[in-house]
Motif scaffolding. Sequence first.
Motif, PDB file in Angstrom:
ATOM      1  N   VAL A  41       0.838  -1.200   0.000  1.00 26.68           N
ATOM      2  CA  VAL A  41       0.000   0.000   0.000  1.00 26.68           C
ATOM      3  C   VAL A  41       0.874   1.252   0.000  1.00 26.68           C
ATOM      4  CG1 VAL A  41      -1.750   1.296   1.271  1.00 26.68           C
ATOM      5  CG2 VAL A  41      -1.899  -1.196   1.125  1.00 26.68           C
ATOM      6  N   ASP A  42       1.952   1.243   0.763  1.00 28.97           N
ATOM      7  CA  ASP A  42       2.857   2.394   0.807  1.00 28.97           C
ATOM      8  C   ASP A  42       3.504   2.651  -0.553  1.00 28.97           C
ATOM      9  OD1 ASP A  42       2.192   2.551   3.416  1.00 28.97           O
ATOM     10  OD2 ASP A  42       4.195   2.186   4.232  1.00 28.97           O
ATOM     11  N   GLY A  43       3.825   1.577  -1.268  1.00 28.38           N
ATOM     12  CA  GLY A  43       4.402   1.746  -2.597  1.00 28.38           C
ATOM     13  C   GLY A  43       3.446   2.470  -3.535  1.00 28.38           C
ATOM     14  N   LEU A  44       2.155   2.102  -3.457  1.00 29.34           N
ATOM     15  CA  LEU A  44       1.149   2.778  -4.270  1.00 29.34           C
ATOM     16  C   LEU A  44       0.996   4.237  -3.844  1.00 29.34           C
ATOM     17  CD1 LEU A  44      -1.183   2.862  -6.299  1.00 29.34           C
ATOM     18  CD2 LEU A  44      -2.671   1.915  -4.512  1.00 29.34           C
ATOM     19  N   PHE A  45       0.947   4.471  -2.531  1.00 31.99           N
ATOM     20  CA  PHE A  45       0.801   5.842  -2.030  1.00 31.99           C
ATOM     21  C   PHE A  45       1.986   6.701  -2.444  1.00 31.99           C
ATOM     22  CE2 PHE A  45       1.211   9.238   1.067  1.00 31.99           C
ATOM     23  CZ  PHE A  45      -0.094   9.692   1.196  1.00 31.99           C
ATOM     24  N   ASN A  46       3.194   6.154  -2.331  1.00 35.14           N
ATOM     25  CA  ASN A  46       4.383   6.925  -2.705  1.00 35.14           C
ATOM     26  C   ASN A  46       4.388   7.253  -4.196  1.00 35.14           C
ATOM     27  OD1 ASN A  46       5.243   6.789  -0.072  1.00 35.14           O
ATOM     28  ND2 ASN A  46       6.670   5.101  -0.409  1.00 35.14           N
ATOM     29  N   ALA A  47       3.941   6.300  -5.018  1.00 35.10           N
ATOM     30  CA  ALA A  47       3.886   6.562  -6.463  1.00 35.10           C
ATOM     31  C   ALA A  47       2.914   7.704  -6.764  1.00 35.10           C
ATOM     32  CB  ALA A  47       3.471   5.290  -7.203  1.00 35.10           C
ATOM     33  N   MET A  48       1.750   7.686  -6.129  1.00 43.74           N
ATOM     34  CA  MET A  48       0.786   8.769  -6.344  1.00 43.74           C
ATOM     35  C   MET A  48       1.315  10.094  -5.799  1.00 43.74           C
ATOM     36  SD  MET A  48      -2.966   7.026  -5.807  1.00 43.74           S
ATOM     37  CE  MET A  48      -2.687   6.548  -4.101  1.00 43.74           C
ATOM     38  N   MET A  49       2.075  10.038  -4.702  1.00 47.97           N
ATOM     39  CA  MET A  49       2.647  11.265  -4.143  1.00 47.97           C
ATOM     40  C   MET A  49       3.710  11.844  -5.076  1.00 47.97           C
ATOM     41  SD  MET A  49       2.569  13.465  -1.764  1.00 47.97           S
ATOM     42  CE  MET A  49       1.558  12.651  -0.524  1.00 47.97           C
ATOM     43  N   ILE A  50       4.506  10.981  -5.705  1.00 48.32           N
ATOM     44  CA  ILE A  50       5.519  11.453  -6.659  1.00 48.32           C
ATOM     45  C   ILE A  50       4.851  12.165  -7.833  1.00 48.32           C
ATOM     46  CG2 ILE A  50       7.220  10.683  -8.355  1.00 48.32           C
ATOM     47  CD1 ILE A  50       7.989   8.457  -6.371  1.00 48.32           C
ATOM     48  N   ILE A  51       3.811  11.529  -8.381  1.00 47.40           N
ATOM     49  CA  ILE A  51       3.110  12.127  -9.522  1.00 47.40           C
ATOM     50  C   ILE A  51       2.432  13.430  -9.109  1.00 47.40           C
ATOM     51  CG2 ILE A  51       1.226  11.780 -11.160  1.00 47.40           C
ATOM     52  CD1 ILE A  51       1.884   8.773 -11.056  1.00 47.40           C
ATOM     53  N   SER A  52       1.780  13.420  -7.956  1.00 46.17           N
ATOM     54  CA  SER A  52       1.066  14.618  -7.498  1.00 46.17           C
ATOM     55  C   SER A  52       2.033  15.768  -7.242  1.00 46.17           C
ATOM     56  CB  SER A  52       0.281  14.298  -6.222  1.00 46.17           C
ATOM     57  OG  SER A  52      -0.654  13.267  -6.442  1.00 46.17           O
ATOM     58  N   THR A  53       3.185  15.464  -6.651  1.00 51.24           N
ATOM     59  CA  THR A  53       4.171  16.516  -6.374  1.00 51.24           C
ATOM     60  C   THR A  53       4.691  17.123  -7.665  1.00 51.24           C
ATOM     61  OG1 THR A  53       4.839  15.393  -4.330  1.00 51.24           O
ATOM     62  CG2 THR A  53       6.358  17.024  -5.235  1.00 51.24           C
ATOM     63  N   GLY A  54       4.975  16.268  -8.647  1.00 50.15           N
ATOM     64  CA  GLY A  54       5.459  16.779  -9.925  1.00 50.15           C
ATOM     65  C   GLY A  54       4.440  17.673 -10.611  1.00 50.15           C
ATOM     66  N   ILE A  55       3.181  17.243 -10.622  1.00 48.83           N
ATOM     67  CA  ILE A  55       2.130  18.053 -11.248  1.00 48.83           C
ATOM     68  C   ILE A  55       1.941  19.368 -10.501  1.00 48.83           C
ATOM     69  CG2 ILE A  55      -0.342  18.148 -11.754  1.00 48.83           C
ATOM     70  CD1 ILE A  55      -0.243  15.146 -12.289  1.00 48.83           C
ATOM     71  N   PHE A  56       1.959  19.309  -9.174  1.00 56.29           N
ATOM     72  CA  PHE A  56       1.789  20.524  -8.371  1.00 56.29           C
ATOM     73  C   PHE A  56       2.899  21.529  -8.652  1.00 56.29           C
ATOM     74  CE2 PHE A  56       2.897  22.918  -4.542  1.00 56.29           C
ATOM     75  CZ  PHE A  56       1.707  23.587  -4.299  1.00 56.29           C
ATOM     76  N   LEU A  57       4.140  21.053  -8.621  1.00 59.64           N
ATOM     77  CA  LEU A  57       5.265  21.966  -8.859  1.00 59.64           C
ATOM     78  C   LEU A  57       5.221  22.539 -10.272  1.00 59.64           C
ATOM     79  CD1 LEU A  57       8.177  20.009  -7.120  1.00 59.64           C
ATOM     80  CD2 LEU A  57       6.953  22.012  -6.258  1.00 59.64           C
ATOM     81  N   LEU A  58       4.843  21.714 -11.253  1.00 64.22           N
ATOM     82  CA  LEU A  58       4.783  22.177 -12.634  1.00 64.22           C
ATOM     83  C   LEU A  58       3.699  23.242 -12.815  1.00 64.22           C
ATOM     84  CD1 LEU A  58       5.709  21.896 -15.580  1.00 64.22           C
ATOM     85  CD2 LEU A  58       3.989  20.079 -15.842  1.00 64.22           C
ATOM     86  N   VAL A  59       2.500  22.948 -12.328  1.00 63.91           N
ATOM     87  CA  VAL A  59       1.382  23.881 -12.512  1.00 63.91           C
ATOM     88  C   VAL A  59       1.634  25.182 -11.754  1.00 63.91           C
ATOM     89  CG1 VAL A  59      -1.076  24.263 -12.053  1.00 63.91           C
ATOM     90  CG2 VAL A  59      -0.295  22.063 -12.971  1.00 63.91           C
ATOM     91  N   ILE A 100      -1.880   8.842 -16.998  1.00 62.58           N
ATOM     92  CA  ILE A 100      -1.558   8.753 -15.570  1.00 62.58           C
ATOM     93  C   ILE A 100      -2.667   8.034 -14.805  1.00 62.58           C
ATOM     94  CG2 ILE A 100      -1.254  10.102 -13.459  1.00 62.58           C
ATOM     95  CD1 ILE A 100       0.176  12.219 -15.138  1.00 62.58           C
ATOM     96  N   VAL A 101      -3.919   8.388 -15.076  1.00 63.98           N
ATOM     97  CA  VAL A 101      -5.038   7.762 -14.368  1.00 63.98           C
ATOM     98  C   VAL A 101      -5.117   6.266 -14.680  1.00 63.98           C
ATOM     99  CG1 VAL A 101      -7.556   7.681 -14.228  1.00 63.98           C
ATOM    100  CG2 VAL A 101      -6.384   9.878 -14.179  1.00 63.98           C
ATOM    101  N   ILE A 102      -4.932   5.906 -15.944  1.00 68.34           N
ATOM    102  CA  ILE A 102      -4.968   4.480 -16.315  1.00 68.34           C
ATOM    103  C   ILE A 102      -3.828   3.734 -15.636  1.00 68.34           C
ATOM    104  CG2 ILE A 102      -4.698   2.864 -18.228  1.00 68.34           C
ATOM    105  CD1 ILE A 102      -6.113   4.915 -20.010  1.00 68.34           C
ATOM    106  N   GLY A 103      -2.629   4.337 -15.616  1.00 67.00           N
ATOM    107  CA  GLY A 103      -1.496   3.683 -14.961  1.00 67.00           C
ATOM    108  C   GLY A 103      -1.729   3.460 -13.473  1.00 67.00           C
ATOM    109  N   ILE A 104      -2.249   4.476 -12.786  1.00 66.18           N
ATOM    110  CA  ILE A 104      -2.536   4.335 -11.359  1.00 66.18           C
ATOM    111  C   ILE A 104      -3.628   3.285 -11.127  1.00 66.18           C
ATOM    112  CG2 ILE A 104      -3.488   5.526  -9.344  1.00 66.18           C
ATOM    113  CD1 ILE A 104      -2.085   8.043 -10.260  1.00 66.18           C
ATOM    114  N   SER A 105      -4.611   3.229 -12.018  1.00 71.77           N
ATOM    115  CA  SER A 105      -5.681   2.238 -11.880  1.00 71.77           C
ATOM    116  C   SER A 105      -5.136   0.820 -11.978  1.00 71.77           C
ATOM    117  CB  SER A 105      -6.750   2.474 -12.961  1.00 71.77           C
ATOM    118  OG  SER A 105      -7.316   3.752 -12.850  1.00 71.77           O
ATOM    119  N   VAL A 106      -4.265   0.586 -12.960  1.00 68.06           N
ATOM    120  CA  VAL A 106      -3.673  -0.752 -13.121  1.00 68.06           C
ATOM    121  C   VAL A 106      -2.812  -1.097 -11.903  1.00 68.06           C
ATOM    122  CG1 VAL A 106      -2.079  -2.121 -14.507  1.00 68.06           C
ATOM    123  CG2 VAL A 106      -3.740  -0.623 -15.634  1.00 68.06           C
ATOM    124  N   TYR A 107      -2.019  -0.152 -11.440  1.00 65.71           N
ATOM    125  CA  TYR A 107      -1.172  -0.369 -10.264  1.00 65.71           C
ATOM    126  C   TYR A 107      -2.030  -0.632  -9.031  1.00 65.71           C
ATOM    127  CZ  TYR A 107       2.788   0.448  -7.063  1.00 65.71           C
ATOM    128  OH  TYR A 107       3.752   0.317  -6.108  1.00 65.71           O
TER     129      TYR A 107
END
Length: 360
Positions: A41-59, A100-107
């Motif tokens: 579960v932590d691996g999934l959470f960390n992956a979503m946090m990495i993606i979210s952080t990147g999008i936040f910093l970019l936007v 991104i959404v499809i990848g997170i769904s599969v994961y």
Amino acid sequence: MKIPSSIWTLLIGIVLTLASLWYGQNHGLLPTAATDEAVLVDGLFNAMMIISTGIFLLVEGILIYSAFKYRRRAGDNEDGPPVEGNVPLEILWTAIPAIIVIGISVYSFDVYNEIGGFDPHAIHEAPMHQESMAMPGSAMAATLSDTPPSTEPNLNQEKSDQAMQDPATAEVRNADQIPQLRNAPGVGIVAPTIGGSPDRAGKPPELRVNVTGLQYAWIFTYPETGITTSEMHVPIGREVQINMTANDVIHAFWVPEFRLKQDAIPGRQSEIRFTPKKAGDYTLICAELCGPYHGAMRASVVVETEEAFDKWQQEQLVASKETLNQAVAVNPANLSPNEFLAPYTKDMGIQPEMLHQIHK
């Protein structure tokens, strides 16, 4: 020397990627991972946090840059240039989120499957009925209400009867007062269940614990030993199966360090499996509003070594015996009464001679 915009884009992309990867692995937002399932579960959470952080910093970076670069200058009263749109850019910012959404769904599905949430064989235990196929929303409603009459076996009742064969469990549950509801139509589930991981499919758990929720306490019974207790002890490295139900209203079994949560529903037999991996004292929290004292419905969960767990079981078995001398204290070293009580009476000012006179 003017640096090309492509170089700037590359450098900014590298910085954003490194910052996102670092924060995604070092956010410190989750408690200790105390089970094998928690690591997944932590691996999934960390992956979503990495993606979210990147999008936040970019936007946010683009917003701040644009607000500064394209601010209105002193004396500039003209309108900005009209922008009609950019089709390639719109396709890009639609495609990337979709990927991104499809990848997170599969994961997410893979993690859910690995912790035992998906059981492809469950559908065979409760066949799909023709009338249930025409009932929209029946799967969700069936977890809380009964289903139409059926000639199929009530597997939920069978699990309840099996749990009630343990005298300790029968003493704390009121299954005779709450009818056991039938399976969810068309889905093939008896109750909310997280079973064994795929590598343990079809294998029995190494330890079973029956959990009963009631306002406002948790009661744990161990069918193999007949132990009843208000705190749950489990050994490291052994797969534990929790069979749970509720005596009154809906409760929820939640230990944050385990990363697992399951509802305990009156009239249904819920199941959850996990494998502890880190010793410690953790808190079981009821995560479903169950009444005015819901916030106080907590219990201790102790994860310990195999040796400590065996010792605890022996202490519980001795304490439950009817013989008073065995129930008062455990004396594993066969010490004399004076020697056994000396550490407890020393600070009370009681001399060994006095104890000797009492035990004569």
